[in-house]
Motif scaffolding. Sequence first.
Motif, PDB file in Angstrom:
ATOM      1  N   ASP A  90      58.156  10.680  13.197  1.00 11.57           N
ATOM      2  CA  ASP A  90      56.814  10.713  12.616  1.00 11.57           C
ATOM      3  C   ASP A  90      55.805  11.459  13.492  1.00 11.57           C
ATOM      4  O   ASP A  90      54.600  11.405  13.232  1.00 11.57           O
ATOM      5  CB  ASP A  90      56.310   9.277  12.389  1.00 11.57           C
ATOM      6  N   ALA A  91      56.293  12.138  14.503  1.00  4.82           N
ATOM      7  CA  ALA A  91      55.387  12.798  15.445  1.00  4.82           C
ATOM      8  C   ALA A  91      54.655  13.974  14.787  1.00  4.82           C
ATOM      9  O   ALA A  91      55.197  14.664  13.919  1.00  4.82           O
ATOM     10  CB  ALA A  91      56.160  13.283  16.656  1.00  4.82           C
ATOM     11  N   ARG A  92      53.436  14.170  15.235  1.00  8.93           N
ATOM     12  CA  ARG A  92      52.648  15.330  14.798  1.00  8.93           C
ATOM     13  C   ARG A  92      52.923  16.481  15.759  1.00  8.93           C
ATOM     14  O   ARG A  92      52.840  16.318  16.967  1.00  8.93           O
ATOM     15  CB  ARG A  92      51.158  14.982  14.827  1.00  8.93           C
ATOM     16  N   PRO A  93      53.258  17.665  15.244  1.00  5.92           N
ATOM     17  CA  PRO A  93      53.490  18.800  16.143  1.00  5.92           C
ATOM     18  C   PRO A  93      52.176  19.296  16.743  1.00  5.92           C
ATOM     19  O   PRO A  93      51.104  19.080  16.173  1.00  5.92           O
ATOM     20  CB  PRO A  93      54.119  19.855  15.230  1.00  5.92           C
ATOM     21  N   ALA A  94      52.269  19.932  17.874  1.00  5.65           N
ATOM     22  CA  ALA A  94      51.076  20.529  18.482  1.00  5.65           C
ATOM     23  C   ALA A  94      50.623  21.712  17.645  1.00  5.65           C
ATOM     24  O   ALA A  94      51.427  22.392  16.996  1.00  5.65           O
ATOM     25  CB  ALA A  94      51.395  20.989  19.900  1.00  5.65           C
ATOM     26  N   PRO A  96      49.804  25.326  17.016  1.00  6.76           N
ATOM     27  CA  PRO A  96      50.241  26.557  17.699  1.00  6.76           C
ATOM     28  C   PRO A  96      49.129  27.234  18.496  1.00  6.76           C
ATOM     29  O   PRO A  96      49.398  27.877  19.515  1.00  6.76           O
ATOM     30  CB  PRO A  96      50.731  27.438  16.549  1.00  6.76           C
ATOM     31  N   SER A  97      47.885  27.049  18.064  1.00  3.69           N
ATOM     32  CA  SER A  97      46.776  27.665  18.802  1.00  3.69           C
ATOM     33  C   SER A  97      46.605  27.006  20.174  1.00  3.69           C
ATOM     34  O   SER A  97      46.214  27.670  21.139  1.00  3.69           O
ATOM     35  CB  SER A  97      45.475  27.558  18.000  1.00  3.69           C
ATOM     36  N   GLU A  98      46.895  25.690  20.263  1.00  6.21           N
ATOM     37  CA  GLU A  98      46.840  25.007  21.555  1.00  6.21           C
ATOM     38  C   GLU A  98      47.904  25.566  22.498  1.00  6.21           C
ATOM     39  O   GLU A  98      47.661  25.767  23.687  1.00  6.21           O
ATOM     40  CB  GLU A  98      47.070  23.505  21.374  1.00  6.21           C
ATOM     41  N   LEU A  99      49.071  25.810  21.937  1.00  5.73           N
ATOM     42  CA  LEU A  99      50.168  26.354  22.734  1.00  5.73           C
ATOM     43  C   LEU A  99      49.817  27.758  23.214  1.00  5.73           C
ATOM     44  O   LEU A  99      50.035  28.105  24.383  1.00  5.73           O
ATOM     45  CB  LEU A  99      51.437  26.365  21.890  1.00  5.73           C
ATOM     46  N   ALA A 100      49.232  28.540  22.331  1.00  2.29           N
ATOM     47  CA  ALA A 100      48.843  29.904  22.696  1.00  2.29           C
ATOM     48  C   ALA A 100      47.772  29.894  23.782  1.00  2.29           C
ATOM     49  O   ALA A 100      47.792  30.716  24.705  1.00  2.29           O
ATOM     50  CB  ALA A 100      48.344  30.653  21.467  1.00  2.29           C
ATOM     51  N   ALA A 101      46.836  28.946  23.684  1.00  2.00           N
ATOM     52  CA  ALA A 101      45.775  28.848  24.686  1.00  2.00           C
ATOM     53  C   ALA A 101      46.346  28.468  26.051  1.00  2.00           C
ATOM     54  O   ALA A 101      45.933  28.987  27.089  1.00  2.00           O
ATOM     55  CB  ALA A 101      44.736  27.822  24.245  1.00  2.00           C
ATOM     56  N   ALA A 102      47.310  27.543  26.048  1.00  2.00           N
ATOM     57  CA  ALA A 102      47.937  27.140  27.305  1.00  2.00           C
ATOM     58  C   ALA A 102      48.654  28.319  27.950  1.00  2.00           C
ATOM     59  O   ALA A 102      48.572  28.531  29.169  1.00  2.00           O
ATOM     60  CB  ALA A 102      48.912  25.992  27.054  1.00  2.00           C
ATOM     61  N   GLU A 103      49.350  29.095  27.144  1.00  2.00           N
ATOM     62  CA  GLU A 103      50.072  30.253  27.674  1.00  2.00           C
ATOM     63  C   GLU A 103      49.103  31.320  28.165  1.00  2.00           C
ATOM     64  O   GLU A 103      49.374  32.003  29.165  1.00  2.00           O
ATOM     65  CB  GLU A 103      51.016  30.806  26.616  1.00  2.00           C
ATOM     66  N   ALA A 104      47.979  31.454  27.499  1.00  5.96           N
ATOM     67  CA  ALA A 104      46.973  32.420  27.946  1.00  5.96           C
ATOM     68  C   ALA A 104      46.433  32.026  29.312  1.00  5.96           C
ATOM     69  O   ALA A 104      46.226  32.880  30.185  1.00  5.96           O
ATOM     70  CB  ALA A 104      45.847  32.514  26.924  1.00  5.96           C
ATOM     71  N   ALA A 120      57.518  20.326  18.144  1.00  4.71           N
ATOM     72  CA  ALA A 120      58.130  19.192  17.435  1.00  4.71           C
ATOM     73  C   ALA A 120      57.287  17.933  17.583  1.00  4.71           C
ATOM     74  O   ALA A 120      57.264  17.090  16.675  1.00  4.71           O
ATOM     75  CB  ALA A 120      59.538  18.946  17.962  1.00  4.71           C
ATOM     76  N   ALA A 121      56.600  17.787  18.727  1.00  2.00           N
ATOM     77  CA  ALA A 121      55.785  16.591  18.947  1.00  2.00           C
ATOM     78  C   ALA A 121      54.677  16.910  19.948  1.00  2.00           C
ATOM     79  O   ALA A 121      54.967  17.314  21.080  1.00  2.00           O
ATOM     80  CB  ALA A 121      56.637  15.433  19.458  1.00  2.00           C
ATOM     81  N   ALA A 122      53.429  16.717  19.526  1.00  2.78           N
ATOM     82  CA  ALA A 122      52.293  16.969  20.419  1.00  2.78           C
ATOM     83  C   ALA A 122      52.210  15.899  21.496  1.00  2.78           C
ATOM     84  O   ALA A 122      51.709  16.140  22.589  1.00  2.78           O
ATOM     85  CB  ALA A 122      50.993  16.997  19.622  1.00  2.78           C
ATOM     86  N   VAL A 142      53.282  14.788  27.794  1.00  4.94           N
ATOM     87  CA  VAL A 142      51.879  14.957  28.157  1.00  4.94           C
ATOM     88  C   VAL A 142      51.262  15.984  27.210  1.00  4.94           C
ATOM     89  O   VAL A 142      51.686  17.142  27.204  1.00  4.94           O
ATOM     90  CB  VAL A 142      51.733  15.412  29.620  1.00  4.94           C
ATOM     91  N   PRO A 143      50.297  15.585  26.392  1.00  8.55           N
ATOM     92  CA  PRO A 143      49.706  16.518  25.431  1.00  8.55           C
ATOM     93  C   PRO A 143      49.131  17.759  26.112  1.00  8.55           C
ATOM     94  O   PRO A 143      48.685  17.706  27.267  1.00  8.55           O
ATOM     95  CB  PRO A 143      48.601  15.692  24.772  1.00  8.55           C
ATOM     96  N   LEU A 144      49.139  18.854  25.395  1.00 10.57           N
ATOM     97  CA  LEU A 144      48.624  20.103  25.940  1.00 10.57           C
ATOM     98  C   LEU A 144      47.169  19.979  26.367  1.00 10.57           C
ATOM     99  O   LEU A 144      46.724  20.653  27.299  1.00 10.57           O
ATOM    100  CB  LEU A 144      48.776  21.216  24.900  1.00 10.57           C
ATOM    101  N   ALA A 145      46.425  19.108  25.702  1.00 11.49           N
ATOM    102  CA  ALA A 145      44.995  18.963  25.996  1.00 11.49           C
ATOM    103  C   ALA A 145      44.697  17.880  27.032  1.00 11.49           C
ATOM    104  O   ALA A 145      43.531  17.569  27.277  1.00 11.49           O
ATOM    105  CB  ALA A 145      44.235  18.656  24.701  1.00 11.49           C
ATOM    106  N   ASP A 146      45.741  17.301  27.641  1.00 11.88           N
ATOM    107  CA  ASP A 146      45.528  16.240  28.627  1.00 11.88           C
ATOM    108  C   ASP A 146      45.093  16.861  29.955  1.00 11.88           C
ATOM    109  O   ASP A 146      45.907  17.168  30.826  1.00 11.88           O
ATOM    110  CB  ASP A 146      46.811  15.427  28.814  1.00 11.88           C
ATOM    111  N   ALA A 147      43.788  17.033  30.107  1.00 10.39           N
ATOM    112  CA  ALA A 147      43.253  17.707  31.291  1.00 10.39           C
ATOM    113  C   ALA A 147      43.471  16.890  32.554  1.00 10.39           C
ATOM    114  O   ALA A 147      43.661  17.442  33.636  1.00 10.39           O
ATOM    115  CB  ALA A 147      41.768  17.999  31.096  1.00 10.39           C
ATOM    116  N   ALA A 148      43.449  15.562  32.440  1.00 16.32           N
ATOM    117  CA  ALA A 148      43.565  14.709  33.630  1.00 16.32           C
ATOM    118  C   ALA A 148      44.926  14.877  34.300  1.00 16.32           C
ATOM    119  O   ALA A 148      45.024  14.996  35.528  1.00 16.32           O
ATOM    120  CB  ALA A 148      43.337  13.253  33.255  1.00 16.32           C
TER     121      ALA A 148
END
Length: 377
Positions: A90-94, A96-104, A120-122, A142-148
């Motif tokens: 039941d996971a929500r995928p990340a 793709p724009s978050e993934l692209a931002a991380a790679e940038a 597959a799972a954010a 660890v979510p892509l947006a987990d700044a801590a």
Amino acid sequence: MLRSPVELTGGQAVAVRGVPTRSGAAAVSVVPSALQVSFGMGSDLLEDVHLVAGAHPEPYRREPVRYDVASSAGADAATVTALVRQLLPDARPADPSELAAAEADLGVALPDDVRALFLAAAEGTLVLQPADGKRFYGLRIVPLADAAARAYLEPQARYLSWKYGATEVVAPDPHGRMQRLAASPAWFVVGEDGGGNLYVVDLAPGPQGTFGQVLFVDHEMSAGARWLAPSLTELLTERPATLAKSGPEGGLLVRVGSYSGKTLADVQPTTEVLYIRAGAVPSDLSALAGHRLRTLLTESAVVANLPAVTELPALEYLQLDVAGWQQLLRAGQVPSTLLAAGLSGRAGWTDTVEVVNGLLAAWKQEPIQVIDVPVQL
């Protein structure tokens, strides 16, 4: 009645020093926090003086080298996708724009199996069965947006104070899979173990490593990481649980003095950090002239020829007692290469503050503020 120290400083964090007297009075000094100093405990209330704003100890300034290495043959995006969907249906995928931002931000594309994990799972916890303690049990994504979590990999978050960072050494990896880095902008967090430790993929491995190899960052270690698996896929499928052993420090750190049984003759060309404690005779620092030590911790009473510290061209952290600093300041012989200075031992409070402000003045920095408050107990 002493007002709240925070009131005295307009809300700033403070260090407080109080000395009672036989008469029932107490001398209380309040030192507001400042970027120029870090606080210790007890007699080391003023622990480090930061002479160059924003500078990090040398192991944390090292930049990874980009070697031409491939991903592991065992890395497979489809395998990771299938496993994550099975465990977290039941996971929500990340996004793709978050993934692209991380790679940038990284300046490099993530390995395909790492991309597959997030697509597959954010977030969520992957629990692998059976969890028997002898095999890798899983991780919390660890979510892509987990700044801590990602901020924990920043140098300052790892070494906490200049002294601790300056005295860290990073042993070479005997297998050549990892570079000698205290921290790396090429380590990307993918998960954590529930105990504050992180799993990261290494995007700049050593010459014998693999792109996207998984490292373990222990929250109790101030520098470096330990190798765990050649890829995220192999971590999740082959489930290794044994961390690679760190290589030997060799002569990177040397302790001289009666208890260690070592002398300055044991200092090697590769030595980075040197502790000198009391020995049978004072250690003559002139024997080190030209050596590229970066860190030296000692006291004036246990060394001879203290001004010889000016002949250490790479010295960036020097810890001395107040008497030693007074000697160097009076003679204008404080090494100009220093990025930070440490104080040790017991000394009069007025002398200690004068040394701290003398060092700051030599680097054209503002003095620390000390608020003296008389108190009747």
